[in-house]
Design a protein around this motif. Structure first.
Motif, PDB file in Angstrom:
ATOM      1  N   SER A 115       0.803  -1.231   0.000  1.00  0.00           N
ATOM      2  CA  SER A 115       0.000   0.000   0.000  1.00  0.00           C
ATOM      3  C   SER A 115       0.833   1.278   0.000  1.00  0.00           C
ATOM      4  CB  SER A 115      -0.970   0.002   1.188  1.00  0.00           C
ATOM      5  OG  SER A 115      -0.262  -0.044   2.400  1.00  0.00           O
ATOM      6  N   PHE A 116       2.150   1.179   0.181  1.00  0.00           N
ATOM      7  CA  PHE A 116       2.988   2.386   0.185  1.00  0.00           C
ATOM      8  C   PHE A 116       3.653   2.632  -1.172  1.00  0.00           C
ATOM      9  CE2 PHE A 116       2.399   1.489   4.602  1.00  0.00           C
ATOM     10  CZ  PHE A 116       2.407   2.726   5.230  1.00  0.00           C
ATOM     11  N   LYS A 117       3.354   1.718  -2.108  1.00  0.00           N
ATOM     12  CA  LYS A 117       4.056   1.740  -3.403  1.00  0.00           C
ATOM     13  C   LYS A 117       3.928   3.081  -4.127  1.00  0.00           C
ATOM     14  CE  LYS A 117       2.726  -1.608  -5.978  1.00  0.00           C
ATOM     15  NZ  LYS A 117       2.516  -3.007  -6.370  1.00  0.00           N
ATOM     16  N   SER A 118       2.741   3.666  -4.094  1.00  0.00           N
ATOM     17  CA  SER A 118       2.523   4.892  -4.872  1.00  0.00           C
ATOM     18  C   SER A 118       2.692   6.161  -4.039  1.00  0.00           C
ATOM     19  CB  SER A 118       1.117   4.871  -5.464  1.00  0.00           C
ATOM     20  OG  SER A 118       0.183   4.808  -4.404  1.00  0.00           O
ATOM     21  N   LEU A 119       3.166   6.007  -2.808  1.00  0.00           N
ATOM     22  CA  LEU A 119       3.213   7.189  -1.928  1.00  0.00           C
ATOM     23  C   LEU A 119       4.569   7.883  -2.022  1.00  0.00           C
ATOM     24  CD1 LEU A 119       1.372   5.770   1.200  1.00  0.00           C
ATOM     25  CD2 LEU A 119       0.445   6.808  -0.854  1.00  0.00           C
ATOM     26  N   PRO A 120       4.566   9.238  -2.034  1.00  0.00           N
ATOM     27  CA  PRO A 120       5.819   9.966  -2.263  1.00  0.00           C
ATOM     28  C   PRO A 120       6.851   9.775  -1.160  1.00  0.00           C
ATOM     29  CG  PRO A 120       4.010  11.488  -1.758  1.00  0.00           C
ATOM     30  CD  PRO A 120       3.406  10.144  -1.943  1.00  0.00           C
ATOM     31  N   ASN A 121       6.403   9.672   0.110  1.00  0.00           N
ATOM     32  CA  ASN A 121       7.372   9.488   1.195  1.00  0.00           C
ATOM     33  C   ASN A 121       6.838   8.428   2.164  1.00  0.00           C
ATOM     34  OD1 ASN A 121       9.089   9.555   3.357  1.00  0.00           O
ATOM     35  ND2 ASN A 121       9.188  11.802   3.488  1.00  0.00           N
ATOM     36  N   PRO A 122       7.149   7.155   1.886  1.00  0.00           N
ATOM     37  CA  PRO A 122       6.609   6.070   2.723  1.00  0.00           C
ATOM     38  C   PRO A 122       7.030   6.166   4.192  1.00  0.00           C
ATOM     39  CG  PRO A 122       7.533   5.210   0.689  1.00  0.00           C
ATOM     40  CD  PRO A 122       7.947   6.642   0.762  1.00  0.00           C
ATOM     41  N   ILE A 123       8.175   6.805   4.459  1.00  0.00           N
ATOM     42  CA  ILE A 123       8.593   6.920   5.872  1.00  0.00           C
ATOM     43  C   ILE A 123       7.631   7.853   6.604  1.00  0.00           C
ATOM     44  CG2 ILE A 123      10.441   7.687   7.431  1.00  0.00           C
ATOM     45  CD1 ILE A 123      12.450   6.773   5.316  1.00  0.00           C
ATOM     46  N   LYS A 124       7.408   9.016   5.982  1.00  0.00           N
ATOM     47  CA  LYS A 124       6.479   9.976   6.600  1.00  0.00           C
ATOM     48  C   LYS A 124       5.066   9.377   6.681  1.00  0.00           C
ATOM     49  CE  LYS A 124       4.659  13.816   4.665  1.00  0.00           C
ATOM     50  NZ  LYS A 124       4.642  15.147   4.050  1.00  0.00           N
ATOM     51  N   GLU A 125       4.654   8.703   5.596  1.00  0.00           N
ATOM     52  CA  GLU A 125       3.289   8.153   5.577  1.00  0.00           C
ATOM     53  C   GLU A 125       3.113   7.067   6.637  1.00  0.00           C
ATOM     54  OE1 GLU A 125       0.701   9.358   4.081  1.00  0.00           O
ATOM     55  OE2 GLU A 125       1.881  10.882   3.064  1.00  0.00           O
ATOM     56  N   SER A 126       4.175   6.323   6.921  1.00  0.00           N
ATOM     57  CA  SER A 126       4.091   5.308   7.987  1.00  0.00           C
ATOM     58  C   SER A 126       3.791   5.994   9.326  1.00  0.00           C
ATOM     59  CB  SER A 126       5.409   4.536   8.103  1.00  0.00           C
ATOM     60  OG  SER A 126       5.668   3.838   6.908  1.00  0.00           O
ATOM     61  N   LEU A 127       4.487   7.110   9.554  1.00  0.00           N
ATOM     62  CA  LEU A 127       4.260   7.836  10.811  1.00  0.00           C
ATOM     63  C   LEU A 127       2.875   8.473  10.839  1.00  0.00           C
ATOM     64  CD1 LEU A 127       7.695   9.597  11.512  1.00  0.00           C
ATOM     65  CD2 LEU A 127       6.843   7.408  12.336  1.00  0.00           C
ATOM     66  N   ARG A 128       2.428   8.980   9.693  1.00  0.00           N
ATOM     67  CA  ARG A 128       1.102   9.614   9.643  1.00  0.00           C
ATOM     68  C   ARG A 128       0.007   8.586   9.961  1.00  0.00           C
ATOM     69  NH1 ARG A 128      -0.892  11.772   5.116  1.00  0.00           N
ATOM     70  NH2 ARG A 128      -2.184  13.176   6.325  1.00  0.00           N
ATOM     71  N   THR A 129       0.145   7.398   9.399  1.00  0.00           N
ATOM     72  CA  THR A 129      -0.861   6.364   9.678  1.00  0.00           C
ATOM     73  C   THR A 129      -0.837   5.977  11.162  1.00  0.00           C
ATOM     74  OG1 THR A 129      -0.708   5.510   7.449  1.00  0.00           O
ATOM     75  CG2 THR A 129      -1.623   4.013   9.104  1.00  0.00           C
ATOM     76  N   ALA A 130       0.376   5.807  11.684  1.00  0.00           N
ATOM     77  CA  ALA A 130       0.487   5.452  13.113  1.00  0.00           C
ATOM     78  C   ALA A 130      -0.120   6.565  13.972  1.00  0.00           C
ATOM     79  CB  ALA A 130       1.950   5.235  13.481  1.00  0.00           C
ATOM     80  N   GLU A 131       0.163   7.805  13.592  1.00  0.00           N
ATOM     81  CA  GLU A 131      -0.360   8.937  14.367  1.00  0.00           C
ATOM     82  C   GLU A 131      -1.900   8.950  14.354  1.00  0.00           C
ATOM     83  OE1 GLU A 131       0.079  12.834  12.697  1.00  0.00           O
ATOM     84  OE2 GLU A 131       0.326  13.759  14.658  1.00  0.00           O
ATOM     85  N   HIS A 132      -2.481   8.801  13.177  1.00  0.00           N
ATOM     86  CA  HIS A 132      -3.941   8.802  13.087  1.00  0.00           C
ATOM     87  C   HIS A 132      -4.543   7.638  13.880  1.00  0.00           C
ATOM     88  CE1 HIS A 132      -3.249  11.612   9.727  1.00  0.00           C
ATOM     89  NE2 HIS A 132      -4.465  12.027   9.987  1.00  0.00           N
ATOM     90  N   THR A 133      -3.902   6.486  13.784  1.00  0.00           N
ATOM     91  CA  THR A 133      -4.395   5.313  14.503  1.00  0.00           C
ATOM     92  C   THR A 133      -4.374   5.554  16.018  1.00  0.00           C
ATOM     93  OG1 THR A 133      -3.491   3.949  12.723  1.00  0.00           O
ATOM     94  CG2 THR A 133      -4.101   2.804  14.758  1.00  0.00           C
ATOM     95  N   LEU A 134      -3.248   6.090  16.492  1.00  0.00           N
ATOM     96  CA  LEU A 134      -3.125   6.323  17.940  1.00  0.00           C
ATOM     97  C   LEU A 134      -4.103   7.409  18.408  1.00  0.00           C
ATOM     98  CD1 LEU A 134       0.766   6.106  18.352  1.00  0.00           C
ATOM     99  CD2 LEU A 134      -0.931   4.350  18.901  1.00  0.00           C
ATOM    100  N   ILE A 135      -4.300   8.433  17.584  1.00  0.00           N
ATOM    101  CA  ILE A 135      -5.264   9.488  17.950  1.00  0.00           C
ATOM    102  C   ILE A 135      -6.673   8.889  18.041  1.00  0.00           C
ATOM    103  CG2 ILE A 135      -6.441  11.583  17.127  1.00  0.00           C
ATOM    104  CD1 ILE A 135      -3.722  12.496  15.976  1.00  0.00           C
ATOM    105  N   ALA A 136      -7.025   8.055  17.046  1.00  0.00           N
ATOM    106  CA  ALA A 136      -8.365   7.436  17.057  1.00  0.00           C
ATOM    107  C   ALA A 136      -8.554   6.574  18.302  1.00  0.00           C
ATOM    108  CB  ALA A 136      -8.561   6.599  15.794  1.00  0.00           C
ATOM    109  N   TYR A 137      -7.514   5.831  18.672  1.00  0.00           N
ATOM    110  CA  TYR A 137      -7.595   4.996  19.879  1.00  0.00           C
ATOM    111  C   TYR A 137      -7.772   5.879  21.122  1.00  0.00           C
ATOM    112  CZ  TYR A 137      -5.646   1.017  17.184  1.00  0.00           C
ATOM    113  OH  TYR A 137      -5.421   0.021  16.276  1.00  0.00           O
ATOM    114  N   GLU A 138      -6.954   6.928  21.190  1.00  0.00           N
ATOM    115  CA  GLU A 138      -6.973   7.794  22.384  1.00  0.00           C
ATOM    116  C   GLU A 138      -8.349   8.457  22.547  1.00  0.00           C
ATOM    117  OE1 GLU A 138      -3.654  10.551  22.733  1.00  0.00           O
ATOM    118  OE2 GLU A 138      -4.783  11.818  24.125  1.00  0.00           O
ATOM    119  N   LEU A 139      -8.888   8.983  21.442  1.00  0.00           N
ATOM    120  CA  LEU A 139     -10.197   9.655  21.530  1.00  0.00           C
ATOM    121  C   LEU A 139     -11.281   8.681  21.956  1.00  0.00           C
ATOM    122  CD1 LEU A 139     -10.027  11.924  18.339  1.00  0.00           C
ATOM    123  CD2 LEU A 139      -9.903  12.668  20.727  1.00  0.00           C
ATOM    124  N   PHE A 140     -11.179   7.438  21.484  1.00  0.00           N
ATOM    125  CA  PHE A 140     -12.154   6.417  21.874  1.00  0.00           C
ATOM    126  C   PHE A 140     -11.978   6.052  23.360  1.00  0.00           C
ATOM    127  CE2 PHE A 140     -13.048   1.902  22.583  1.00  0.00           C
ATOM    128  CZ  PHE A 140     -14.407   1.863  22.268  1.00  0.00           C
TER     129      PHE A 140
END
Lengths: 174, 454
Positions: A115-140
């Motif tokens: 899923s990272f094949k077409s993304l311009p910066n997979p390192i940054k996108e990995s962190l962005r996904t982790a960040e969104h996931t953790l935020i969603a968990y925290e808010l819940f």
């Protein structure tokens, strides 16, 4: 396969958005390009919230270790987060922690294979996904959101099929 | 933390805000009013020290004195200082150097009881502060006193009556609610002056000393400047006065004095709680680019100010939110008993202020003066409920344009103020929630997944 030069270049770009990344040495079961530790929070969030790194090192800590392997450009990075005490209250269908861990840090899966094949910066996108996931968990877990509000996919093969259907609608930030 | 007994005594220039507003409107500066205030406080301090009083600190237009020991041992000294202060204000009002000023109208308050003395030591700061019923009640009594009046509690009244002073009784519903004692006693300060002979005050000597001091510092030597960076008052003194645009913050622990056991049995734990509470507030202020001005008992007084292109508004509000978040985590008891947790009220307003250092004890008292300081004081003292931050409507307006998510957690309290009971972590959650909603809607991040079907 990504090279260390490409990964380093992307890591330096990632630093502009995620300021707490710091390269580190670590023993890992597989060969890898490099590893870094971080507190997963965007610079723009720090500014908008008048926040400091210490605000993200509490019971909902965002401390993480990230392993950049040579397949990072296709599969993203291996992001290991500290599991919070109450994280198992997250419904299992939305809980994307795996069994693999490095000490107190457990792997959080940040995308289906490829899923990272077409993304311009997979390192940054990995962190962005982790960040969104953790935020969603925290808010819940704080009771602010009644359910997990997150773009994610079912576990296993079923999720890979869902991703194939959804990927045309995905517009990564550049 | 030493446990003591004695009288706490406040002397205040009651119309000082009007005096400075008047001078600023006329001259654009506060040269005369600050010079006059320094003369007043310096000479009162010297006289009070020579009369056996201790000086706690100068807070804006008010000096806080106290006497250790039994009441009848101190009231004669209190009477001397009260007479001296009234006569000094009269000398200042007649001084040619200050003739452009409105006259100083002073008022006073005094209360007797048990209190606790604490020296806060943290980083490079060593600051004395006292907690307890007489410290708070004397300040409230002073605020009830009209011009040229003193208000006292029953104990001080009874003791002064023994010296022949007349008092009239008054009653306050607010005092009754807050201190479980609504009765207090008023006396006209001019009536005190007939006792000058009994307390050995020579008006001629006083005028000589005062005039000598009044003429000592040249008014033209006082420089006004606007800060170009975050303000440090440590090295300033009357000759350097800063004109500041910014936000004063007051944060007060509710009911702290009542938590002290009169037998002194919980002194050691209360000392730790006091130290931790003050340190927490002090650290938050510095973290959000604020300047600590002083502790007033269990209350923090800080300012945030603009300089260059930097606007302090958002940081000042973050500091208030962090205080109502962090202080209630401190507990008087053990475990998670919510009833045992500290409760705090915070008030903030925005506008122009003047800051300098005054007094005869090495210029150690930070002074910040302006109507805006009084407004913030009132918001904290009378409007803010437990764990509530009250801000002026002008701060709220700035927030709406500077940080909409931050303004969204405030609601209107009255015509002049907005407030929130939500702390900093709640704001962060609201901000995160909005960001997540936006990103989910635009589907702009890769979706999480797990390889193992659970």
């Amino acid at each position: 396969m990504g090279t260390i030069e490409e990964a380093t270049k992307l890591f330096n770009k990632t630093l502009l958005d995620f300021p707490f990344c710091q390269k580190m040495t670590i023993d890992y079961k597989e060969p890898f390009l490099f590893a870094f530790s971080t507190t997963i929070v965007r610079k723009s969030t720090l500014e908008a919230q008048g926040a400091f790194e210490s605000d993200f090192l509490n019971e909902y800590t965002r401390k993480a270790i990230v392993i950049v392997t040579s397949d990072f450009d296709t599969n993203g990075c291996r992001v290991f987060c500290q599991k919070w005490d109450n994280v198992n209250k997250v419904p299992s269908k939305s809980l994307h922690f795996e069994k693999e861990h490095i000490g107190a840090f457990t792997k959080l899966c940040v995308g289906v294979p490829g899923s990272f094949k077409s993304l311009p910066n997979p390192i940054k996108e990995s962190l962005r996904t982790a960040e969104h996931t953790l935020i969603a968990y925290e808010l819940f877990l704080k009771g602010i959101n009644k359910k997990i509000e997150l773009i994610d996919y079912s576990h296993g093969y079923e999720g890979e099929k869902e991703y194939e259907g959804y990927k045309k609608k995905y517009h990564p930030k550049r | 933390m030493p446990f003591k007994r004695g009288i706490h005594f406040y002397i205040n220039v009651n119309n000082y805000v009007k005096i400075i507003e008047n001078e600023e409107n006329r001259t654009g500066k506060l040269t005369h009013s600050l010079h006059a205030l320094n003369t007043f406080f310096t000479l009162v301090e010297r006289f009070a020290l020579s009369s056996g009083a201790h000086i706690e600190k100068i807070t804006s237009s008010r000096i806080h004195l106290y006497f250790d020991g039994e009441i009848d041992d101190s009231t004669k000294a209190l009477l001397r200082i009260a007479i001296y202060s009234l006569q000094l204000s009269s000398v200042i009002n007649k001084a040619g150097k200050y003739n452009i000023l409105k006259e100083f109208n002073i008022n006073m308050g005094a209360s007797f009881g048990d209190y606790y003395y604490h020296t806060f030591s943290h980083n490079s700061l060593d600051e004395d502060t006292s907690f307890g019923y007489p410290c708070n009640f004397a300040a409230k009594l002073q605020s009830k006193a009209r011009d040229h009046e003193i208000c006292v509690d029953k104990e001080v009244c009874d003791s002064l009556r023994k010296l022949g002073i007349h008092f009239s009784q008054d009653y306050s519903v607010d005092f009754d609610k807050k201190y479980k004692n609504g009765f207090f006693y008023r006396s006209d300060l001019f009536g005190f002056c007939s006792f000058s002979n009994r307390v050995n005050i020579s008006i001629e000597n006083l005028m000589g000393v005062a005039n000598e001091y009044i003429n000592k510092t040249n008014l033209s030597e006082i420089e006004f400047a606007e800060p170009k960076e975050k303000l440090f008052l440590d090295n300033t003194y009357l000759k350097y006065v800063y004109k500041i645009d910014g936000i004063p913050l007051f944060a007060d622990i509710r009911g702290f004095s009542k938590k002290f056991d009169p037998s002194g049995s919980n002194l050691s734990s209360m000392a730790k709680i006091a130290e931790l509470s003050l340190k927490t507030m002090y650290d938050i202020v510095l973290k959000q680019k604020g300047t600590h001005i002083q502790f007033q008992g269990d209350r923090e007084f800080a300012i945030f100010h603009d300089y260059g292109d930097y606007s302090c508004t958002v940081n000042a509000v973050f500091a208030g939110l962090r205080i109502i978040d962090e202080l209630p985590k401190i507990s008087y008891g053990n475990g998670d008993d919510k009833a045992a947790r500290i409760e705090i009220g915070v008030g903030e307003s925005v506008g122009s202020m003047f800051a300098t250092r005054l007094g005869c004890r090495g210029n150690k008292d930070n002074i910040v003066i302006g109507k805006v300081v009084n407004d913030a004081d009132i918001y904290e003292d009378t409007l803010a409920q437990e764990n509530e931050l009250v801000i002026s409507k002008d701060i709220y307006s700035e927030l709406v344009s500077a940080n909409k998510a931050l303004s969204s957690i405030f609601s209107k309290k009255n015509a002049d103020t907005y407030s929130t009971i939500h702390g900093y972590s709640y704001f962060r959650s609201v901000s995160d929630q909005k960001q997540l909603e936006r990103d989910n809607l635009s589907r702009n991040y890769n979706g999480a997944w797990s390889p193992i079907k659970k």
